[in-house]
Design a protein around this motif. Structure first.
Motif, PDB file in Angstrom:
ATOM      1  N   GLY A  37      -3.848  -8.380  27.881  1.00 21.96           N
ATOM      2  CA  GLY A  37      -4.112  -9.182  29.058  1.00 21.96           C
ATOM      3  C   GLY A  37      -4.691 -10.552  28.785  1.00 21.96           C
ATOM      4  N   CYS A  38      -5.575 -10.687  27.801  1.00 18.79           N
ATOM      5  CA  CYS A  38      -6.172 -11.992  27.553  1.00 18.79           C
ATOM      6  C   CYS A  38      -5.127 -12.991  27.070  1.00 18.79           C
ATOM      7  CB  CYS A  38      -7.335 -11.888  26.566  1.00 18.79           C
ATOM      8  SG  CYS A  38      -6.932 -11.247  24.939  1.00 18.79           S
ATOM      9  N   VAL A  39      -4.160 -12.527  26.280  1.00 13.28           N
ATOM     10  CA  VAL A  39      -3.089 -13.406  25.799  1.00 13.28           C
ATOM     11  C   VAL A  39      -2.118 -13.696  26.934  1.00 13.28           C
ATOM     12  CG1 VAL A  39      -1.250 -13.709  24.091  1.00 13.28           C
ATOM     13  CG2 VAL A  39      -3.327 -12.431  23.488  1.00 13.28           C
ATOM     14  N   ARG A  40      -1.675 -12.647  27.612  1.00 12.91           N
ATOM     15  CA  ARG A  40      -0.730 -12.805  28.728  1.00 12.91           C
ATOM     16  C   ARG A  40      -1.278 -13.747  29.791  1.00 12.91           C
ATOM     17  NH1 ARG A  40      -1.397  -7.846  31.115  1.00 12.91           N
ATOM     18  NH2 ARG A  40      -3.031  -8.877  32.316  1.00 12.91           N
ATOM     19  N   PRO A  47      -6.865 -16.032  35.270  1.00 17.89           N
ATOM     20  CA  PRO A  47      -8.209 -15.765  34.736  1.00 17.89           C
ATOM     21  C   PRO A  47      -8.180 -14.649  33.690  1.00 17.89           C
ATOM     22  CG  PRO A  47      -8.237 -15.866  37.137  1.00 17.89           C
ATOM     23  CD  PRO A  47      -6.797 -15.852  36.738  1.00 17.89           C
ATOM     24  N   VAL A  48      -9.048 -14.755  32.721  1.00 17.09           N
ATOM     25  CA  VAL A  48      -9.192 -13.733  31.677  1.00 17.09           C
ATOM     26  C   VAL A  48     -10.542 -13.059  31.869  1.00 17.09           C
ATOM     27  CG1 VAL A  48      -9.459 -13.330  29.204  1.00 17.09           C
ATOM     28  CG2 VAL A  48      -7.689 -14.911  30.034  1.00 17.09           C
ATOM     29  N   ASP A  49     -10.500 -11.751  32.097  1.00 16.23           N
ATOM     30  CA  ASP A  49     -11.729 -10.991  32.313  1.00 16.23           C
ATOM     31  C   ASP A  49     -12.157 -10.226  31.069  1.00 16.23           C
ATOM     32  OD1 ASP A  49     -11.893 -11.782  35.044  1.00 16.23           O
ATOM     33  OD2 ASP A  49     -10.399 -10.265  35.558  1.00 16.23           O
ATOM     34  N   ASP A  50     -11.227  -9.489  30.495  1.00 14.78           N
ATOM     35  CA  ASP A  50     -11.535  -8.644  29.345  1.00 14.78           C
ATOM     36  C   ASP A  50     -10.810  -9.166  28.109  1.00 14.78           C
ATOM     37  OD1 ASP A  50     -13.018  -6.834  30.977  1.00 14.78           O
ATOM     38  OD2 ASP A  50     -11.111  -5.979  31.652  1.00 14.78           O
ATOM     39  N   ILE A  51     -11.461  -9.021  26.974  1.00 14.57           N
ATOM     40  CA  ILE A  51     -10.862  -9.460  25.713  1.00 14.57           C
ATOM     41  C   ILE A  51     -10.689  -8.245  24.814  1.00 14.57           C
ATOM     42  CG2 ILE A  51     -11.117 -10.949  23.699  1.00 14.57           C
ATOM     43  CD1 ILE A  51     -12.848 -12.787  25.429  1.00 14.57           C
ATOM     44  N   TYR A 131       0.339 -10.806  21.048  1.00 20.38           N
ATOM     45  CA  TYR A 131      -0.848 -10.901  20.210  1.00 20.38           C
ATOM     46  C   TYR A 131      -1.139 -12.376  19.914  1.00 20.38           C
ATOM     47  CZ  TYR A 131       0.318  -5.983  19.176  1.00 20.38           C
ATOM     48  OH  TYR A 131       0.635  -4.648  19.265  1.00 20.38           O
ATOM     49  N   ALA A 132      -2.385 -12.688  19.619  1.00 21.11           N
ATOM     50  CA  ALA A 132      -2.745 -14.038  19.196  1.00 21.11           C
ATOM     51  C   ALA A 132      -3.818 -13.948  18.117  1.00 21.11           C
ATOM     52  CB  ALA A 132      -3.261 -14.861  20.376  1.00 21.11           C
ATOM     53  N   ASP A 133      -3.675 -14.758  17.063  1.00 20.65           N
ATOM     54  CA  ASP A 133      -4.672 -14.714  15.999  1.00 20.65           C
ATOM     55  C   ASP A 133      -5.867 -15.606  16.349  1.00 20.65           C
ATOM     56  OD1 ASP A 133      -3.890 -17.337  15.481  1.00 20.65           O
ATOM     57  OD2 ASP A 133      -2.706 -16.812  13.709  1.00 20.65           O
TER      58      ASP A 133
END
Length: 402
Positions: A37-40, A47-51, A131-133
């Motif tokens: 979710g954070c990448v998407r 908004p990004v809530d959870d990482i 995914y993101a590095d």
């Protein structure tokens, strides 16, 4: 051309950097990537809530890496590879790359792996397998996640039926993600798989089902997804007596609240709603609110006078009053904007008299006290809550026969 989420506040935050640095100190550069979710949401400007973080490190190595860096490590789901790292009081869910060994439609037995593609292959939808590095570079192991996110497609990873048989909750997630991220018609293959396997939903815990349903109903416009759930028969598996969608269709634009939206899908009967609430294991607060929206009591309509509205507010409370008003508006009874303002601005006064007032006037404590106070309250409400004249009214009631 590479895609990046570099510059995102959550990515650049010192707390996030500390977690990634701890993991890479133990496993080397590239041993951990942000996922899901954070990448998407970063790619979509949401908004990004959870990482969430995926890593090649085994759970015990993750625990040790976090501890060595002075960060808190909590073994929240260590048998499935999940450790929660806490950095500057913010939680980061860190899970070892894994593949499913055995599934029963509710839970999986997993084996850990070093292969990013294997980890992606067990996820639900391609846009969730991004995914993101640490540098923000995005990876798309399925080859379709980036395009799906950009074009609003909810497509299962690999074979749709296989993904669903691994966890039947993915049927509800399909409709939920379609409501939040989809554009246009749902993916035909995914829809067909959900239709064919819909009866598997009964194997899920009621708590998982209700949580997913309420998340779906909280979407900006859940109506297309709910229509699809009706057409496929999925909604009938979740709700024993789903109602025609007429009220739901007109109510949704009037409120973003998932609970009152749910009320439009349930029978307009408090007893029936209590049965559904029990079957879905809804919280007591949600159960009581749903029942209050349709229970016997003061009728609420946009056409009522201010005095009638204040009386209903006093008896029902603000939440039930506004829920009933929204439902009345959705039934086409008129515009209740003035009554919504009244509900926000007017505070029901407390009952101005009690047993001590009656005792002071010579009334002997007992059943007669209750009768008089009840009669006083009814007359006080009917007169629109006057601020004075209370003693005269009490004396009148004391003199009248019971």
């Amino acid at each position: 051309m590479s895609v990046s989420v570099l510059g995102q506040p959550w990515l650049e935050a010192p707390a996030t950097r500390a977690v990634m640095a701890a993991l890479e100190a133990a496993g080397g550069d590239g041993c951990a990537r942000f996922v899901g979710g954070c990448v998407r949401n970063s790619l979509l400007g949401r908004p990004v809530d959870d990482i969430d973080i995926a890593t090649r490190l085994r759970p015990e190595e993750t625990m040790a890496a976090l501890t060595a860096a002075g960060l808190k490590a909590v073994p929240t789901g260590i048998e499935h590879g999940t450790v929660t790292g806490v950095s500057e009081r913010k939680p980061y869910e860190i899970t070892t790359l894994r593949r499913d060994v055995e599934t029963d439609g509710r839970r999986a037995v997993v084996a850990f792996t070093d292969d990013w593609a294997e980890d992606a292959a067990r996820r639900d939808f391609r846009l969730n397998a991004l995914y993101a590095d640490a540098a923000g570079t995005v990876f798309d192991p399925t080859g379709g996640g980036l395009a799906d996110a950009a074009e609003g497609r909810i497509v299962f990873v690999g074979e749709a039926e296989t993904r669903i048989r691994e966890d039947y909750l993915r049927i509800l997630r399909f409709f939920r993600f379609q409501a939040w991220y989809g554009r246009g018609e749902p993916d035909a293959t995914g829809l067909a798989a959900c239709t064919a396997l819909k009866d598997g939903v009964v194997r899920l815990s009621a708590e998982r089902v209700s949580k997913e349903l309420l998340k779906l109903l909280a979407a900006p416009d859940p109506r297309p997804s709910v229509r699809a759930m009706v057409e496929t028969g999925v909604l009938a598996v979740i709700l024993p007596d789903p109602q025609p969608l007429d009220l739901f269709e007109t109510l949704c634009p009037r409120t973003p609240d998932p609970v009152i939206r749910l009320s439009a899908l349930l029978p307009p009967d408090a007893g029936a709603i209590l049965g559904v609430a029990q079957a879905l294991r809804l919280s007591n607060a949600v159960r009581d609110r749903l029942a209050a929206a349709v229970a016997d009591g003061p009728a609420v309509s946009p056409g009522m006078s201010s005095a009638e509205a204040r009386a209903a507010l006093y008896r029902l409370g603000r939440s039930a009053f506004e829920d009933r008003l929204i439902r009345a508006e959705a039934r086409g009874e008129g515009d209740g904007a003035a009554l919504h303002r009244l509900a926000r601005d007017w505070t029901p006064p407390p009952m101005p008299v009690g047993g001590r007032d009656l005792a002071r006037l010579g009334c002997t404590p007992g059943p007669e006290t209750g009768r008089i106070l009840k009669a006083f309250e009814e007359a006080w409400i009917a007169d629109d809550f006057p601020a004075d004249g209370h003693e005269a009214r009490l004396k009148s009631l004391m003199a009248s026969p019971g």
